[in-house]
Design a protein around this motif. Structure first.
Motif, PDB file in Angstrom:
ATOM      1  N   VAL A 251     -28.023 -64.340  12.688  1.00 41.36           N
ATOM      2  CA  VAL A 251     -29.352 -63.713  12.617  1.00 41.36           C
ATOM      3  C   VAL A 251     -30.047 -64.141  11.332  1.00 41.36           C
ATOM      4  O   VAL A 251     -31.248 -64.444  11.326  1.00 41.36           O
ATOM      5  N   LYS A 252     -29.291 -64.208  10.248  1.00 45.43           N
ATOM      6  CA  LYS A 252     -29.844 -64.691   8.978  1.00 45.43           C
ATOM      7  C   LYS A 252     -30.389 -66.103   9.148  1.00 45.43           C
ATOM      8  O   LYS A 252     -31.497 -66.417   8.674  1.00 45.43           O
ATOM      9  N   ASP A 253     -29.649 -66.943   9.845  1.00 45.72           N
ATOM     10  CA  ASP A 253     -30.082 -68.322  10.052  1.00 45.72           C
ATOM     11  C   ASP A 253     -31.392 -68.380  10.842  1.00 45.72           C
ATOM     12  O   ASP A 253     -32.297 -69.144  10.508  1.00 45.72           O
ATOM     13  N   ALA A 254     -31.488 -67.569  11.881  1.00 40.75           N
ATOM     14  CA  ALA A 254     -32.692 -67.579  12.718  1.00 40.75           C
ATOM     15  C   ALA A 254     -33.905 -67.063  11.940  1.00 40.75           C
ATOM     16  O   ALA A 254     -34.999 -67.626  12.035  1.00 40.75           O
ATOM     17  N   LEU A 255     -33.723 -65.987  11.194  1.00 44.02           N
ATOM     18  CA  LEU A 255     -34.820 -65.450  10.398  1.00 44.02           C
ATOM     19  C   LEU A 255     -35.241 -66.440   9.307  1.00 44.02           C
ATOM     20  O   LEU A 255     -36.427 -66.582   9.003  1.00 44.02           O
ATOM     21  N   THR A 256     -34.262 -67.128   8.735  1.00 43.38           N
ATOM     22  CA  THR A 256     -34.566 -68.149   7.724  1.00 43.38           C
ATOM     23  C   THR A 256     -35.408 -69.264   8.333  1.00 43.38           C
ATOM     24  O   THR A 256     -36.375 -69.744   7.719  1.00 43.38           O
ATOM     25  N   THR A 257     -35.059 -69.660   9.541  1.00 44.12           N
ATOM     26  CA  THR A 257     -35.830 -70.696  10.235  1.00 44.12           C
ATOM     27  C   THR A 257     -37.244 -70.207  10.523  1.00 44.12           C
ATOM     28  O   THR A 257     -38.228 -70.912  10.281  1.00 44.12           O
ATOM     29  N   LEU A 258     -37.366 -68.985  11.036  1.00 45.77           N
ATOM     30  CA  LEU A 258     -38.675 -68.440  11.370  1.00 45.77           C
ATOM     31  C   LEU A 258     -39.536 -68.279  10.116  1.00 45.77           C
ATOM     32  O   LEU A 258     -40.764 -68.457  10.158  1.00 45.77           O
ATOM     33  N   ALA A 259     -38.889 -67.997   8.986  1.00 42.59           N
ATOM     34  CA  ALA A 259     -39.617 -67.842   7.730  1.00 42.59           C
ATOM     35  C   ALA A 259     -40.236 -69.151   7.259  1.00 42.59           C
ATOM     36  O   ALA A 259     -41.161 -69.144   6.442  1.00 42.59           O
ATOM     37  N   GLN A 260     -39.742 -70.269   7.788  1.00 40.30           N
ATOM     38  CA  GLN A 260     -40.348 -71.558   7.445  1.00 40.30           C
ATOM     39  C   GLN A 260     -41.785 -71.641   7.943  1.00 40.30           C
ATOM     40  O   GLN A 260     -42.602 -72.374   7.386  1.00 40.30           O
ATOM     41  N   LEU A 261     -42.091 -70.862   8.980  1.00 37.74           N
ATOM     42  CA  LEU A 261     -43.471 -70.758   9.459  1.00 37.74           C
ATOM     43  C   LEU A 261     -44.149 -69.518   8.885  1.00 37.74           C
ATOM     44  O   LEU A 261     -45.223 -69.600   8.284  1.00 37.74           O
ATOM     45  N   PHE A 262     -43.512 -68.372   9.048  1.00 41.33           N
ATOM     46  CA  PHE A 262     -44.126 -67.116   8.614  1.00 41.33           C
ATOM     47  C   PHE A 262     -44.340 -67.077   7.103  1.00 41.33           C
ATOM     48  O   PHE A 262     -45.211 -66.363   6.617  1.00 41.33           O
TER      49      PHE A 262
END
Length: 454
Positions: A251-262
């Protein structure tokens, strides 16, 4: 429009979407120029669905659909009235629908049938003893027209309660073709390329991504697409069933990826604050108004985006084009959704309506109108009004039983499907502060643990 399914390996089918010589929203063939679904009274239709004579019977149907969706569903109900003689009333519902139905039931006025957009909500309706099992005629239509997985999605502990009438592919990025052309941008296939394309469009003077963050369900779809592609289907299943915690490294990995946009406000229309004030329909229309200078060049969501594009002057296939959600891991995710018809009264009319909604005849009516995909494998693909929807529908049916259902919609509604609470609220907070990944995980886990224990 909030549910999702994983279609394994179907992404390769959708990569063809961008290469299609797409047509507009108008009819491009098939038999949709002539209505052959008609007929009044009871009996069998041309395709064999048997409906009883219900003259004088009144049936109410509750759904959260509004605007074009409500209008097109009304066409489906009108044909049912013609065939049976019944009178059907549409009851506008609000999210969360379980709360809405609870109020109606407590007041002694439950609708005969409810269109429920979450698996978790269907399960709650069964647990509360509101839902009535599907009758023999509807079950026969389901057996004939639906893959086993779609039947199972509407079942609880082996008993059939729901008929999945409407589905949606929710792994698509729609874009303003002129804005892309002016920026010299091309359709990205990976997440890295997607971010690069966004920067290219930003450099051209147009904000690249429109986000409808005022509706929390859109943010769950962003997360689920990233998570599914990055973590894979096995982890996806585990998190969906809360067999791993939201504090898991995946989940940390996915949120980290999404934060690259957000985490880059300049890439999002209005920044985080603007996105959180933008409802889903506006996130679409602002992408396809303003000619080659829209407020946003791209918008993420499902095939139903076409309904909102139709409210603008943009034409699908020329002004508005689409590509699959970019691959974060090895494969692009393919996510879809569905709404299940559930009887709240065990009456002849309610059961007849479930039978009708399980038929290809009913699906054909909305398919022709657009903004709709059916899991009904007996529906002729020529009924869809354009190649975009036809291709997505064919991929959905071709996937058969190899599907997975939306993570948030498998959860109890108080966690996965309630405005201002649970996953919706926490991901809205994350959009505003994408640096707080650990805190986001902790809040998600705390809320999930409470509802799964109860």
């Amino acid at each position: 429009m909030r549910t999702t399914l994983r279609i394994r390996r179907a992404a390769m089918v959708f990569t063809a979407i961008g290469a299609l010589a797409l047509t507009g929203c108008g009819d491009d063939g098939g038999d949709s120029g002539k209505d052959t679904t008609g007929g009044s009274g009871g009996g069998k239709s041309p395709t064999g669905v048997a409906l009883p004579q219900l003259k004088g019977e009144r049936i109410s149907v509750a759904a959260v659909w509004t605007g074009p969706e409500q209008e097109n569903f009304g066409k489906v109900l009108k044909e049912f009235e013609k065939r049976t003689g019944a009178t059907v009333t549409f009851v506008p519902a609000q999210d969360p629908i379980v709360n809405f139905l609870g109020t109606k039931i407590a007041g002694g006025q439950p609708p005969d049938v409810a269109m429920i957009p979450q698996v978790g909500a269907v399960q709650q309706a069964v647990a509360k003893k509101w839902a009535k099992p599907v009758g023999a005629a509807a079950k026969a239509e389901l057996t004939k027209n639906y893959s086993k997985v779609w039947q199972d999605l509407g079942a609880v502990d082996g008993t059939q309660y729901g008929v999945y009438f409407k589905a949606a592919n929710k792994s698509l990025i729609w874009y303003n073709a002129k804005a892309f052309e002016n920026a010299g941008a091309s359709e990205p296939k990976t997440w890295k390329d997607f971010l690069s394309t966004a920067e290219t469009i930003s450099a051209s003077g147009v904000t690249p991504v429109s986000v409808g963050g005022a509706d929390g369900w859109t943010l769950t779809d962003w997360f689920e697409n990233v998570y599914l592609s990055q973590a894979g289907p096995e982890k996806y299943d585990q998190l969906a069933q809360h067999r791993i915690k939201w504090t898991d490294p995946s989940v940390k990995d996915a949120l980290t990826t999404l934060a690259q946009l957000f985490g880059k406000p300049a890439l999002i229309t209005g920044g985080a604050d603007g996105a959180l004030q933008t409802e889903f329909p506006a996130s679409v229309t602002q992408t396809f108004t303003g000619g080659d200078q829209p407020k946003g060049a791209m918008v993420f969501e499902g095939d139903f985006v076409g309904v909102n594009i139709a409210q603008t002057e943009a034409r699908i296939g020329t002004d508005a084009k689409v590509f699959p959600f970019p691959a974060v891991g090895a494969d692009s995710p393919v996510v879809t959704g569905g709404d299940a018809a559930v009887a709240l009264k065990d009456t002849k009319g309610a059961q007849a309506l479930l039978t009708w909604l399980a038929s290809a005849d009913a699906a054909k009516i909305w398919a022709r109108a657009g903004g709709f995909i059916s899991p009904n494998k007996s529906l002729d693909a020529s009924a869809y009004p354009n190649d975009v929807q036809r291709t997505m529908a064919q991929a959905l049916v071709a996937a058969g039983d190899d599907v997975r259902f939306d993570m948030s919609d498998q959860a109890p509604q108080s966690f996965g499907g309630t405005p201002g609470k649970g996953e919706w609220k926490t991901l809205q907070d994350f959009l505003k502060n994408p640096k707080d990944i650990a805190g986001t995980q902790q809040r998600l886990e705390s809320d999930a643990a409470k509802v799964y224990k109860s």
